[in-house]
Design an enzyme around this catalytic site. Sequence first.
Site, mmCIF file in Angstrom:
data_model
loop_
_atom_site.group_PDB
_atom_site.id
_atom_site.type_symbol
_atom_site.label_atom_id
_atom_site.label_comp_id
_atom_site.label_asym_id
_atom_site.label_seq_id
_atom_site.Cartn_x
_atom_site.Cartn_y
_atom_site.Cartn_z
ATOM 1 N N HIS A 5 1.319 2.265 -10.109
ATOM 2 C CA HIS A 5 0.294 2.623 -9.129
ATOM 3 C C HIS A 5 -1.022 1.970 -9.558
ATOM 4 O O HIS A 5 -1.453 2.127 -10.708
ATOM 5 C CB HIS A 5 0.049 4.131 -9.122
ATOM 6 C CG HIS A 5 1.194 4.977 -8.686
ATOM 7 N ND1 HIS A 5 1.256 5.552 -7.437
ATOM 8 C CD2 HIS A 5 2.313 5.370 -9.334
ATOM 9 C CE1 HIS A 5 2.376 6.272 -7.339
ATOM 10 N NE2 HIS A 5 3.025 6.192 -8.480
ATOM 11 N N HIS A 26 7.633 1.624 -10.701
ATOM 12 C CA HIS A 26 6.480 1.104 -9.958
ATOM 13 C C HIS A 26 5.210 1.459 -10.701
ATOM 14 O O HIS A 26 5.124 2.495 -11.356
ATOM 15 C CB HIS A 26 6.440 1.661 -8.536
ATOM 16 C CG HIS A 26 6.629 3.137 -8.450
ATOM 17 N ND1 HIS A 26 7.874 3.739 -8.530
ATOM 18 C CD2 HIS A 26 5.733 4.137 -8.327
ATOM 19 C CE1 HIS A 26 7.727 5.048 -8.444
ATOM 20 N NE2 HIS A 26 6.437 5.325 -8.334
ATOM 21 N N ASN A 86 4.685 6.760 -13.432
ATOM 22 C CA ASN A 86 5.257 8.094 -13.614
ATOM 23 C C ASN A 86 6.725 7.972 -14.012
ATOM 24 O O ASN A 86 7.441 7.117 -13.488
ATOM 25 C CB ASN A 86 5.153 8.881 -12.304
ATOM 26 C CG ASN A 86 3.705 9.100 -11.893
ATOM 27 O OD1 ASN A 86 2.837 9.296 -12.737
ATOM 28 N ND2 ASN A 86 3.439 9.075 -10.604
ATOM 29 N N ARG A 127 0.834 -1.205 0.000
ATOM 30 C CA ARG A 127 0.000 0.000 0.000
ATOM 31 C C ARG A 127 0.869 1.255 0.000
ATOM 32 O O ARG A 127 1.870 1.329 0.722
ATOM 33 C CB ARG A 127 -0.923 0.001 1.217
ATOM 34 C CG ARG A 127 -1.962 -1.087 1.137
ATOM 35 C CD ARG A 127 -3.023 -0.992 2.220
ATOM 36 N NE ARG A 127 -3.677 -2.265 2.339
ATOM 37 C CZ ARG A 127 -4.591 -2.747 1.486
ATOM 38 N NH1 ARG A 127 -4.971 -2.003 0.461
ATOM 39 N NH2 ARG A 127 -5.111 -3.940 1.645
ATOM 40 N N ASP A 128 0.450 2.229 -0.820
ATOM 41 C CA ASP A 128 1.149 3.510 -0.885
ATOM 42 C C ASP A 128 1.013 4.230 0.456
ATOM 43 O O ASP A 128 -0.052 4.248 1.060
ATOM 44 C CB ASP A 128 0.557 4.356 -2.023
ATOM 45 C CG ASP A 128 1.436 5.531 -2.388
ATOM 46 O OD1 ASP A 128 1.993 5.531 -3.511
ATOM 47 O OD2 ASP A 128 1.577 6.462 -1.556
ATOM 48 N N ILE A 129 2.082 4.844 0.884
ATOM 49 C CA ILE A 129 2.090 5.535 2.174
ATOM 50 C C ILE A 129 1.232 6.807 2.131
ATOM 51 O O ILE A 129 0.775 7.275 3.183
ATOM 52 C CB ILE A 129 3.553 5.843 2.589
ATOM 53 C CG1 ILE A 129 3.671 5.964 4.097
ATOM 54 C CG2 ILE A 129 4.110 7.047 1.893
ATOM 55 C CD1 ILE A 129 5.107 5.880 4.594
ATOM 56 N N VAL A 185 10.230 8.333 -6.636
ATOM 57 C CA VAL A 185 11.052 7.192 -6.203
ATOM 58 C C VAL A 185 11.586 6.519 -7.463
ATOM 59 O O VAL A 185 10.798 6.076 -8.326
ATOM 60 C CB VAL A 185 10.240 6.190 -5.353
ATOM 61 C CG1 VAL A 185 11.123 4.999 -4.974
ATOM 62 C CG2 VAL A 185 9.683 6.862 -4.095
HETATM 63 P P1 DGP Z 1 5.945 8.312 -7.765
HETATM 64 O O1 DGP Z 1 5.576 9.739 -7.509
HETATM 65 O O2 DGP Z 1 5.248 7.743 -8.979
HETATM 66 O O3 DGP Z 1 7.443 8.108 -7.795
HETATM 67 O O4 DGP Z 1 5.344 7.500 -6.525
HETATM 68 C C1 DGP Z 1 6.076 7.125 -5.410
HETATM 69 C C2 DGP Z 1 5.060 6.686 -4.397
HETATM 70 O O5 DGP Z 1 5.743 6.003 -3.371
HETATM 71 C C3 DGP Z 1 4.320 7.839 -3.723
HETATM 72 O O6 DGP Z 1 2.930 7.760 -4.074
HETATM 73 C C4 DGP Z 1 4.524 7.624 -2.241
HETATM 74 C C5 DGP Z 1 5.087 6.234 -2.155
HETATM 75 N N1 DGP Z 1 6.073 6.050 -1.127
HETATM 76 C C6 DGP Z 1 7.212 6.770 -0.947
HETATM 77 N N2 DGP Z 1 7.907 6.307 0.099
HETATM 78 C C7 DGP Z 1 7.184 5.258 0.587
HETATM 79 C C8 DGP Z 1 7.403 4.357 1.671
HETATM 80 O O7 DGP Z 1 8.377 4.418 2.407
HETATM 81 N N3 DGP Z 1 6.439 3.417 1.880
HETATM 82 C C9 DGP Z 1 5.336 3.302 1.072
HETATM 83 N N4 DGP Z 1 4.462 2.344 1.372
HETATM 84 N N5 DGP Z 1 5.111 4.128 0.044
HETATM 85 C C10 DGP Z 1 6.029 5.094 -0.191
#
Ligand code: DGP
Length: 113
Positions: A101, A99, A86, A28-30, A95
């Site tokens: 979404h 990945h 992205n 799950r996204d944070i 990041v």
């Molecule tokens: P992007 O902007 O497409 O690079 O999305 C990166 C996503 O990663 C963003 O929606 C937040 C998520 N994210 C960043 N750090 C962490 C983390 O430590 N844990 C989790 N679960 N999600 C994270």
Amino acid sequence: MATIFDKIIAREIPADIVFEDENVLAFRDIHPQAPVHVLFIPKRAVPTLNDLGEGDEAVVGRLAVAAAAYAKREGFADDGYRVVMNCNRDGGQTVFHIHLHLLAGRPMAWPPG
Ligand code: DGP
């Protein structure tokens, strides 16, 4: 260069993991942007989509297949969902480990912001 996602793969930092196989991890996204917001990542670190080439088709294909299977398993596949990848600054990538979404649980607007 190692990212936070490598640490999640290595279980060095916690994540709410919803799927894992040999090649893919999903958690799950944070900062969820929808009631369902799951990230599907390859275990092999690839910084951006631009770093993929011939022979890497399965790297992204596996993410899509895993996301669709998850949507079916969780019961929202027929209602629908959105997948987003992205790339770099204008794509909003933060990041640098590719990945996918998976967003679901509400109607999505178009065009995206
Ligand atoms: P992007 O902007 O497409 O690079 O999305 C990166 C996503 O990663 C963003 O929606 C937040 C998520 N994210 C960043 N750090 C962490 C983390 O430590 N844990 C989790 N679960 N999600 C994270």
